[in-house]
Scaffold this motif. Structure first.
Motif, PDB file in Angstrom:
ATOM      1  N   LYS A 180       0.843  -1.215   0.000  1.00 33.67           N
ATOM      2  CA  LYS A 180       0.000   0.000   0.000  1.00 33.67           C
ATOM      3  C   LYS A 180       0.874   1.258   0.000  1.00 33.67           C
ATOM      4  CE  LYS A 180      -2.576  -1.311   3.511  1.00 33.67           C
ATOM      5  NZ  LYS A 180      -3.572  -1.282   4.595  1.00 33.67           N
ATOM      6  N   ALA A 181       1.931   1.233   0.812  1.00 32.09           N
ATOM      7  CA  ALA A 181       2.831   2.390   0.871  1.00 32.09           C
ATOM      8  C   ALA A 181       3.504   2.606  -0.487  1.00 32.09           C
ATOM      9  CB  ALA A 181       3.884   2.174   1.959  1.00 32.09           C
ATOM     10  N   ALA A 182       3.849   1.522  -1.150  1.00 32.29           N
ATOM     11  CA  ALA A 182       4.498   1.631  -2.474  1.00 32.29           C
ATOM     12  C   ALA A 182       3.536   2.216  -3.497  1.00 32.29           C
ATOM     13  CB  ALA A 182       4.986   0.256  -2.922  1.00 32.29           C
ATOM     14  N   ILE A 183       2.274   1.787  -3.447  1.00 32.85           N
ATOM     15  CA  ILE A 183       1.266   2.335  -4.375  1.00 32.85           C
ATOM     16  C   ILE A 183       1.129   3.845  -4.137  1.00 32.85           C
ATOM     17  CG2 ILE A 183      -1.206   2.356  -4.938  1.00 32.85           C
ATOM     18  CD1 ILE A 183      -1.182  -0.710  -4.310  1.00 32.85           C
ATOM     19  N   ALA A 184       1.091   4.237  -2.867  1.00 32.21           N
ATOM     20  CA  ALA A 184       0.950   5.664  -2.535  1.00 32.21           C
ATOM     21  C   ALA A 184       2.156   6.457  -3.036  1.00 32.21           C
ATOM     22  CB  ALA A 184       0.785   5.820  -1.028  1.00 32.21           C
ATOM     23  N   ARG A 185       3.346   5.878  -2.880  1.00 30.49           N
ATOM     24  CA  ARG A 185       4.583   6.535  -3.315  1.00 30.49           C
ATOM     25  C   ARG A 185       4.588   6.728  -4.843  1.00 30.49           C
ATOM     26  NH1 ARG A 185       7.599   2.942  -0.947  1.00 30.49           N
ATOM     27  NH2 ARG A 185       8.849   2.103  -2.644  1.00 30.49           N
ATOM     28  N   LEU A 186       4.221   5.680  -5.540  1.00 36.14           N
ATOM     29  CA  LEU A 186       4.196   5.734  -7.006  1.00 36.14           C
ATOM     30  C   LEU A 186       3.130   6.721  -7.488  1.00 36.14           C
ATOM     31  CD1 LEU A 186       5.108   4.533  -9.758  1.00 36.14           C
ATOM     32  CD2 LEU A 186       3.347   2.771  -9.452  1.00 36.14           C
ATOM     33  N   ALA A 187       1.971   6.673  -6.845  1.00 39.47           N
ATOM     34  CA  ALA A 187       0.869   7.559  -7.242  1.00 39.47           C
ATOM     35  C   ALA A 187       1.236   9.019  -7.021  1.00 39.47           C
ATOM     36  CB  ALA A 187      -0.391   7.192  -6.466  1.00 39.47           C
ATOM     37  N   ALA A 188       1.903   9.307  -5.907  1.00 43.66           N
ATOM     38  CA  ALA A 188       2.286  10.700  -5.610  1.00 43.66           C
ATOM     39  C   ALA A 188       3.248  11.207  -6.676  1.00 43.66           C
ATOM     40  CB  ALA A 188       2.930  10.775  -4.228  1.00 43.66           C
ATOM     41  N   TYR A 189       4.216  10.376  -7.047  1.00 44.34           N
ATOM     42  CA  TYR A 189       5.190  10.767  -8.080  1.00 44.34           C
ATOM     43  C   TYR A 189       4.470  11.033  -9.408  1.00 44.34           C
ATOM     44  CZ  TYR A 189       9.108  10.477 -11.353  1.00 44.34           C
ATOM     45  OH  TYR A 189      10.017  10.747 -12.342  1.00 44.34           O
ATOM     46  N   CYS A 190       3.598  10.115  -9.797  1.00 45.97           N
ATOM     47  CA  CYS A 190       2.901  10.245 -11.092  1.00 45.97           C
ATOM     48  C   CYS A 190       1.987  11.469 -11.085  1.00 45.97           C
ATOM     49  CB  CYS A 190       2.101   8.971 -11.386  1.00 45.97           C
ATOM     50  SG  CYS A 190       3.144   7.554 -11.750  1.00 45.97           S
ATOM     51  N   ARG A 191       1.325  11.691  -9.957  1.00 45.58           N
ATOM     52  CA  ARG A 191       0.398  12.830  -9.860  1.00 45.58           C
ATOM     53  C   ARG A 191       1.148  14.147 -10.039  1.00 45.58           C
ATOM     54  NH1 ARG A 191      -1.765  11.043  -5.511  1.00 45.58           N
ATOM     55  NH2 ARG A 191      -0.731  12.427  -4.067  1.00 45.58           N
ATOM     56  N   GLN A 192       2.324  14.242  -9.377  1.00 47.02           N
ATOM     57  CA  GLN A 192       3.117  15.477  -9.464  1.00 47.02           C
ATOM     58  C   GLN A 192       3.557  15.772 -10.894  1.00 47.02           C
ATOM     59  OE1 GLN A 192       6.305  14.776  -6.678  1.00 47.02           O
ATOM     60  NE2 GLN A 192       4.932  14.939  -4.926  1.00 47.02           N
ATOM     61  N   ARG A 193       3.702  14.732 -11.692  1.00 46.55           N
ATOM     62  CA  ARG A 193       4.202  14.907 -13.066  1.00 46.55           C
ATOM     63  C   ARG A 193       3.115  14.697 -14.122  1.00 46.55           C
ATOM     64  NH1 ARG A 193       7.561  13.719  -9.523  1.00 46.55           N
ATOM     65  NH2 ARG A 193       9.735  14.428  -9.557  1.00 46.55           N
ATOM     66  N   ASP A 194       1.881  14.640 -13.678  1.00 48.81           N
ATOM     67  CA  ASP A 194       0.740  14.446 -14.602  1.00 48.81           C
ATOM     68  C   ASP A 194       0.880  13.181 -15.448  1.00 48.81           C
ATOM     69  OD1 ASP A 194      -0.837  16.577 -13.818  1.00 48.81           O
ATOM     70  OD2 ASP A 194       0.293  17.991 -15.064  1.00 48.81           O
ATOM     71  N   ILE A 195       1.427  12.138 -14.862  1.00 51.59           N
ATOM     72  CA  ILE A 195       1.501  10.851 -15.560  1.00 51.59           C
ATOM     73  C   ILE A 195       0.347   9.991 -15.028  1.00 51.59           C
ATOM     74  CG2 ILE A 195       2.887   8.777 -16.001  1.00 51.59           C
ATOM     75  CD1 ILE A 195       5.370  10.434 -15.172  1.00 51.59           C
ATOM     76  N   PRO A 196      -0.579   9.593 -15.897  1.00 51.17           N
ATOM     77  CA  PRO A 196      -1.670   8.740 -15.402  1.00 51.17           C
ATOM     78  C   PRO A 196      -1.134   7.416 -14.862  1.00 51.17           C
ATOM     79  CG  PRO A 196      -2.114   9.508 -17.642  1.00 51.17           C
ATOM     80  CD  PRO A 196      -0.695   9.861 -17.332  1.00 51.17           C
ATOM     81  N   LEU A 197      -1.743   6.949 -13.787  1.00 49.56           N
ATOM     82  CA  LEU A 197      -1.365   5.659 -13.191  1.00 49.56           C
ATOM     83  C   LEU A 197      -2.619   4.806 -13.058  1.00 49.56           C
ATOM     84  CD1 LEU A 197       0.440   3.670 -11.508  1.00 49.56           C
ATOM     85  CD2 LEU A 197      -0.175   5.042  -9.502  1.00 49.56           C
ATOM     86  N   ILE A 198      -2.534   3.578 -13.554  1.00 51.90           N
ATOM     87  CA  ILE A 198      -3.648   2.635 -13.382  1.00 51.90           C
ATOM     88  C   ILE A 198      -3.146   1.432 -12.600  1.00 51.90           C
ATOM     89  CG2 ILE A 198      -5.434   1.258 -14.511  1.00 51.90           C
ATOM     90  CD1 ILE A 198      -5.162   2.908 -16.994  1.00 51.90           C
ATOM     91  N   VAL A 199      -3.825   1.129 -11.518  1.00 53.62           N
ATOM     92  CA  VAL A 199      -3.541  -0.107 -10.781  1.00 53.62           C
ATOM     93  C   VAL A 199      -4.484  -1.173 -11.343  1.00 53.62           C
ATOM     94  CG1 VAL A 199      -3.526  -1.224  -8.513  1.00 53.62           C
ATOM     95  CG2 VAL A 199      -2.888   1.195  -8.713  1.00 53.62           C
ATOM     96  N   VAL A 200      -3.885  -2.239 -11.875  1.00 51.88           N
ATOM     97  CA  VAL A 200      -4.674  -3.280 -12.549  1.00 51.88           C
ATOM     98  C   VAL A 200      -4.614  -4.583 -11.747  1.00 51.88           C
ATOM     99  CG1 VAL A 200      -4.905  -4.640 -14.653  1.00 51.88           C
ATOM    100  CG2 VAL A 200      -4.257  -2.246 -14.805  1.00 51.88           C
ATOM    101  N   ASN A 201      -5.764  -5.078 -11.378  1.00 53.29           N
ATOM    102  CA  ASN A 201      -5.825  -6.312 -10.593  1.00 53.29           C
ATOM    103  C   ASN A 201      -6.028  -7.522 -11.502  1.00 53.29           C
ATOM    104  OD1 ASN A 201      -6.058  -7.858  -8.109  1.00 53.29           O
ATOM    105  ND2 ASN A 201      -8.219  -8.073  -8.640  1.00 53.29           N
ATOM    106  N   TYR A 202      -5.064  -8.457 -11.479  1.00 52.31           N
ATOM    107  CA  TYR A 202      -5.184  -9.716 -12.222  1.00 52.31           C
ATOM    108  C   TYR A 202      -5.835 -10.745 -11.308  1.00 52.31           C
ATOM    109  CZ  TYR A 202      -2.132  -8.074 -15.968  1.00 52.31           C
ATOM    110  OH  TYR A 202      -1.605  -7.379 -17.034  1.00 52.31           O
ATOM    111  N   PRO A 203      -6.891 -11.407 -11.764  1.00 49.09           N
ATOM    112  CA  PRO A 203      -7.539 -12.395 -10.886  1.00 49.09           C
ATOM    113  C   PRO A 203      -6.672 -13.636 -10.670  1.00 49.09           C
ATOM    114  CG  PRO A 203      -8.509 -12.457 -13.077  1.00 49.09           C
ATOM    115  CD  PRO A 203      -7.553 -11.305 -13.080  1.00 49.09           C
ATOM    116  N   GLU A 204      -6.813 -14.223  -9.510  1.00 51.10           N
ATOM    117  CA  GLU A 204      -6.204 -15.515  -9.219  1.00 51.10           C
ATOM    118  C   GLU A 204      -7.052 -16.541  -9.972  1.00 51.10           C
ATOM    119  OE1 GLU A 204      -4.316 -18.787  -7.568  1.00 51.10           O
ATOM    120  OE2 GLU A 204      -6.461 -18.512  -7.746  1.00 51.10           O
ATOM    121  N   LEU A 205      -6.439 -17.417 -10.746  1.00 52.76           N
ATOM    122  CA  LEU A 205      -7.203 -18.198 -11.723  1.00 52.76           C
ATOM    123  C   LEU A 205      -7.629 -19.603 -11.268  1.00 52.76           C
ATOM    124  CD1 LEU A 205      -5.319 -17.255 -15.041  1.00 52.76           C
ATOM    125  CD2 LEU A 205      -7.495 -16.358 -14.192  1.00 52.76           C
ATOM    126  N   HIS A 206      -7.569 -19.904  -9.969  1.00 54.49           N
ATOM    127  CA  HIS A 206      -8.020 -21.237  -9.529  1.00 54.49           C
ATOM    128  C   HIS A 206      -9.543 -21.347  -9.532  1.00 54.49           C
ATOM    129  CE1 HIS A 206      -3.929 -22.018  -7.942  1.00 54.49           C
ATOM    130  NE2 HIS A 206      -4.281 -23.279  -8.054  1.00 54.49           N
TER     131      HIS A 206
END
Lengths: 49, 327
Positions: free
Chosen positions: B229-255
Motif C-alpha cells: 500500500k505504501a508503495a502504491i501511494a509513493r508511485l501515485a504521488a510521483y505520477c500525480r506530481q508529473r501528470d503521468i496517469p497511473l492505473i492499478v490493474v488487478n489480475y484475478p487468481e485463476l483457480h
C-alpha cells in the motif's frame, strides 16, 4: 506382503542388503510423484528467488 | 568379523545412495531439459536469468542479454534487463510510452513474448493505428514494493506517458531473499523433490493451500501488504506530481472464478488505489465466464495462458483508450 518377505529373505541370502536404501529411495520418489501429480493446490512458491 | 561385515554393508549402502543420487540428477537434467514442471522451470528461471540486485529494495533483477527456454517458451532478456524488444533510450518523437510494472504475470510466464500482456496490448494499439510503445518490465517473484523501487531506479528513465501497475494477489508478499545452499542452487532433483514435498504437505493440510496462503497475506499482521500500500501511494504521488496517469490493474487468481474467493482482497486493493488517487481496473470480468483450467499455462500452473492474456489485454486496451480519450 509375502513378496516383500520373500525379497528380504532373498537379499539376506544373496548378501544384497545394500540394495535396500536405493529401493526405498525409488519407492519414496515414485510415491511422491504419484501422490502429487496433477495437483495445483500450491500458491506460486519460488525455490531460489 | 561381524563389525567388519556391517561396516562393509554401510559403506556399500552409502556408495549406492551417492551413485543413485548422481544418476537421479543426470536423469532429471535429461528428462526436464524442456519441461512444463513449475518448480523445475522456476528454478531454471532463477538460476539462468536472474541475479541479485545491488538495490536491496529491488531484491533481484534479470541478467541483461540472457536467454533460456522456460515453461514451453523462449525467453530473451534485452540489454536493460527486460523481457522486451530493444528500444532507443530516448523516446521517439510522437510516440507514447506505457510502462507495465509487474511480476511473473506481466513478464509472461509460460507464454511466448508475442503472447505477453504488454505485446498483446501493443498489438491492439498498432491495429488501431496508434503509435504506442508498451514496455514490459515484469520480473517473476516481484512484489509491489520491488516493482515501485524498480520504477524509481530504472523505470523513470524510460519516460513513460502512462504507468500500469499490474497487481497479482501474491504481490503483498514480503521481499524474498535469495536462498542459498549447494543443492538448492545446483540440483534439478532438489528443486523437483522440494517442490513435490511442499505440494504433499499442502495436500495433507499441514501447509496452507493457495486459498489460505493468499488470504493470509492480507491479515493486518502481514507487513507485506502494508508495504504494498505504501508503495502504491509513493508511485501515485510521483505520477500525480508529473501528470503521468497511473492505473492499478488487478489480475484475478485463476483457480476459482465463480464465485471469486478474493473479492475482499480486490476491494482492499481498489481502496488503496483510490486513496492514492490512482485509477483502478479489475480484470476479473474479462475471464469470469470461462472455465479456470482453460486459462492456465499447464495443469499444475495457474499462470495465465495466451487466451487469458488476450482477454486481459483487450479489457486493458479498452480502459486505457477510454482514459486517454477523456484525459
Amino acid at each position: 506382503m509375502s513378496l516383500i518377505k520373500e525379497f528380504i529373505q532373498f537379499a539376506k541370502t544373496r548378501k544384497k542388503i545394500w540394495l535396500f536404501p536405493i529401493i526405498l529411495l525409488a519407492l519414496i520418489l515414485g510415491g511422491l510423484v504419484i501422490l502429487t501429480e496433477g495437483s495445483a493446490i500450491a500458491p506460486f512458491i519460488y525455490t531460489v528467488f | 568379523m561381524k563389525v567388519k561385515s556391517l561396516s562393509f554393508h554401510l559403506l556399500a549402502m552409502l556408495l549406492v545412495l551417492a551413485l543413485a543420487g548422481a544418476l537421479l540428477e543426470i536423469g532429471m537434467r535429461i528428462a526436464f531439459a524442456r519441461s512444463m514442471d513449475f518448480d523445475i522451470e522456476m528454478w531454471k528461471y532463477a538460476m539462468l536469468l536472474k541475479q541479485p540486485s545491488s538495490n536491496p529494495r529491488i531484491g533481484h533483477e534479470h541478467k541483461p542479454h540472457s536467454r533460456a527456454f522456460l515453461m514451453g517458451a523462449d525467453v530473451q532478456i534485452n540489454s536493460i534487463g527486460l523481457r522486451d524488444i530493444e528500444r532507443p533510450a530516448a523516446k521517439p518523437q510522437g510516440v507514447k510510452r506505457i510502462l507495465m510494472l509487474g511480476d511473473s504475470l506481466t513478464f509472461g510466464w509460460g507464454v511466448e513474448m508475442a503472447d505477453t500482456p504488454s505485446r498483446l496490448l501493443a498489438q491492439l494499439f498498432s491495429a488501431h493505428g496508434s503509435d504506442v510503445d508498451v514496455i514490459n518490465s515484469g520480473v517473476g517473484n516481484y512484489n509491489t514494493d520491488m516493482e515501485v523501487s524498480y520504477f524509481f531506479q530504472e523505470g523513470v528513465k524510460l519516460d513513460p506517458d502512462l504507468v500500469v501497475l499490474n497487481y497479482y494477489i501474491n504481490d503483498a508478499e514480503t521481499t524474498p531473499a535469495q536462498q542459498t545452499g549447494f543443492f538448492r542452487q545446483n540440483s534439478y532433483a532438489f528443486a523437483f523433490i522440494s517442490g513435490r514435498i511442499g505440494i504433499l504437505f499442502r495436500l495433507l493440510g499441514s501447509s496452507p493451500d493457495w486459498r489460505e496462503y493468499y488470504q493470509a497475506l492480507y491479515d493486518d499482521s502481514n507487513p507485506g501488504w502494508a508495504r504494498a500500500k505504501a508503495a502504491i501511494a509513493r508511485l501515485a504521488a510521483y505520477c500525480r506530481q508529473r501528470d503521468i496517469p497511473l492505473i492499478v490493474v488487478n489480475y484475478p487468481e485463476l483457480h476459482e472464478l465463480t464465485p471469486y474467493p478474493f473479492l475482499d482482497v480486490t476491494a482492499k486493493l481498489r481502496a488503496a488505489a483510490f486513496s492514492s488517487e490512482a485509477d483502478f481496473l479489475d480484470l476479473l470480468p474479462a475471464v469470469s465466464d470461462l472455465e479456470p483450467k482453460s486459462l492456465w499455462v499447464s495443469p499444475m500452473d495457474a499462470h495465465p495462458n495466451p487466451a487469458s492474456n488476450r482477454a486481459f489485454a483487450k479489457l486493458l486496451y479498452d480502459t486505457i483508450t477510454l482514459k486517454f480519450a477523456t484525459d
